[in-house]
Design an enzyme around this catalytic site. Structure first.
Site, mmCIF file in Angstrom:
data_model
loop_
_atom_site.group_PDB
_atom_site.id
_atom_site.type_symbol
_atom_site.label_atom_id
_atom_site.label_comp_id
_atom_site.label_asym_id
_atom_site.label_seq_id
_atom_site.Cartn_x
_atom_site.Cartn_y
_atom_site.Cartn_z
ATOM 1 N N CYS A 74 -7.470 19.771 -18.953
ATOM 2 C CA CYS A 74 -6.157 19.384 -18.258
ATOM 3 C C CYS A 74 -5.768 21.081 -18.120
ATOM 4 O O CYS A 74 -4.919 21.425 -18.979
ATOM 5 C CB CYS A 74 -5.091 18.870 -18.247
ATOM 6 S SG CYS A 74 -3.602 19.154 -17.245
ATOM 7 N N CYS A 223 -3.568 21.305 -10.668
ATOM 8 C CA CYS A 223 -4.147 20.878 -11.191
ATOM 9 C C CYS A 223 -5.363 22.261 -11.745
ATOM 10 O O CYS A 223 -6.281 23.000 -11.134
ATOM 11 C CB CYS A 223 -5.373 19.864 -10.601
ATOM 12 S SG CYS A 223 -6.471 19.863 -11.290
#
Length: 314
Positions: A74, A223
C-alpha cells in the site's frame, strides 16, 4: 488488547497506524485487530491497518485491508509507516520490507508548506498476469478488452506488486467501476486473488486523475499502488512519457509520480498525522472501544486540506 495508534493518511487514504516492534501478535490475531480498527462504524475507522515491525534489524511494513485480508503493498501507507520509522529511529531514509518486495523510502522536501513528504521507489512493475494469476488472457494485457469484465473498455494489467487493472477513459463512470470491481472482488476461478480496478482520465502530458475500486476496501478516494500502476500504464501506452514526473490526482489529493522504462516508479507524497491516542480491541468480539485521543495535529490537517482543495479545483 490495547494499542497506541496514530491516525494518519497518505493522499486521503486513511489508516490507524501501530508501532508493533514490541508487540507479539500472531498472524491469526492481526486480521481481527484490522477489522476492528478499520471499521468505519466503530471507534476509529480507516481503509485498513498499517503496522511497523522489526525483524532481525530489518524494518518491516505490513498492511491489512478493512476486511482483514493482508495486502502485498500500500504505497500511501508505506509513506506513513516510513514517517513513523524516521521519527522514532532518528533516520531520514530506510528500506522497508513488504510481503513480497522491498521499497526504498526517504524524507523529501515538503510538497507544500507544512505537508510532511516522503519519497518512495517501488517496483519493478510486472506485466505477466500468470503470476497473479489471471487465467485465460495470455501472458500480458496491454490496452485491450477483457470480455469477462467489459466488451469495450481496454485494460492494461500491471502488478505493483499487487495486481491492478487500469482502463483509460474520457469520463469516469463510477457505477461501471463498481460493477467491474465487484466482479474482481468476488474472486472468480479465473482471478482467484482478486484485483484492484482503476479508471483513469488523462488531464494533460503531465497530469492524470485516478479513481479506484480497491480489493478488500471497495471504492476508495485514494490507492497508492493504483496511482503508481496508473502512472506506469500511462507511460507504457504512450499517454505520458517515461522518466517524466506527472501529477497523479485523486479524490483524496495527489502524489507526484515518475515511471521509468525498467518498471520502477518513484512517488513523492504526503504522510500526514491527524491524531494520536490509544484504543482497545476485544479479541472475542472483534470490536474496538475505549478510545482516548491524546493529541490532534491541526496544523498538518489544515496544510493538507489546502493542497487537496487546490487539487480538486485544478
Amino acid at each position: 488488547m490495547r494499542f497506541e495508534i496514530v491516525k494518519c493518511h497518505g493522499s486521503g487514504n486513511d489508516f490507524p497506524l501501530i508501532d508493533a516492534r514490541g508487540i507479539a501478535l500472531d498472524d491469526a490475531q492481526w486480521p481481527v485487530v484490522a477489522r476492528a480498527l478499520a471499521d468505519r462504524r466503530g471507534a476509529v475507522g480507516g481503509d485498513g491497518l498499517l503496522v511497523l515491525q522489526e525483524n532481525h534489524g530489518l524494518l518491516r511494513f505490513r498492511m491489512w485491508n478493512s476486511d482483514g485480508s493482508e495486502a502485498e503493498t500500500c504505497l500511501n501507507g508505506v509513506r506513513c509507516v516510513a514517517r513513523m520509522a524516521f521519527e522514532r529511529l532518528g533516520i531520514d531514509r530506510a528500506t522497508l520490507h513488504l510481503m513480497r518486495s522491498t521499497v526504498e523510502v526517504a524524507r523529501e522536501p515538503d510538497l507544500a508548506p507544512g505537508v510532511y513528504t516522503v519519497g518512495e521507489v517501488a517496483g519493478p512493475a510486472g506485466l505477466d498476469v500468470n503470476e497473479w494469476p489471471l487465467h485465460g488472457e495470455g501472458h500480458e494485457i496491454v490496452a485491450r478488452p477483457i470480455a469477462r469484465l467489459d466488451p469495450v473498455l481496454a485494460f492494461t494489467a500491471v502488478a505493483m506488486p499487487n495486481p491492478h487493472l487500469v482502463a483509460f477513459v474520457d469520463a469516469i463512470d463510477e457505477a461501471a467501476l463498481v460493477r467491474i470491481g465487484t466482479i474482481c472482488e468476488a474472486a472468480p476461478d479465473w482471478l482467484p486473488n482478486r484485483a484492484n480496478v482503476s479508471f483513469v482520465r488523462v488531464l494533460g502530458p503531465e497530469a492524470i486523475f485516478v479513481r479506484t475500486f480497491e480489493r478488500g476496501v471497495g471504492l476508495t478516494d485514494s490507492c497508492g499502488s493504483a496511482m503508481a500502476a496508473s502512472a506506469f500504464a500511462a507511460a507504457l501506452t504512450g499517454r505520458t512519457e517515461f522518466a517524466r514526473e506527472v501529477m497523479v490526482r485523486n479524490k483524496g489529493g495527489l502524489v507526484m509520480a515518475r515511471a521509468e522504462g525498467d518498471g520502477m516508479v518513484a512517488l513523492r507524497g504526503n504522510a500526514t498525522w491527524e491524531w494520536e491516542g490509544a484504543v482497545s480491541v476485544d479479541p472475542a468480539t472483534g470490536i474496538a472501544g475505549d478510545l482516548i485521543v491524546a493529541r490532534h495535529f491541526n496544523t498538518e490537517i489544515a496544510a493538507w486540506a489546502a493542497v487537496a482543495e487546490a487539487s480538486a479545483a485544478a
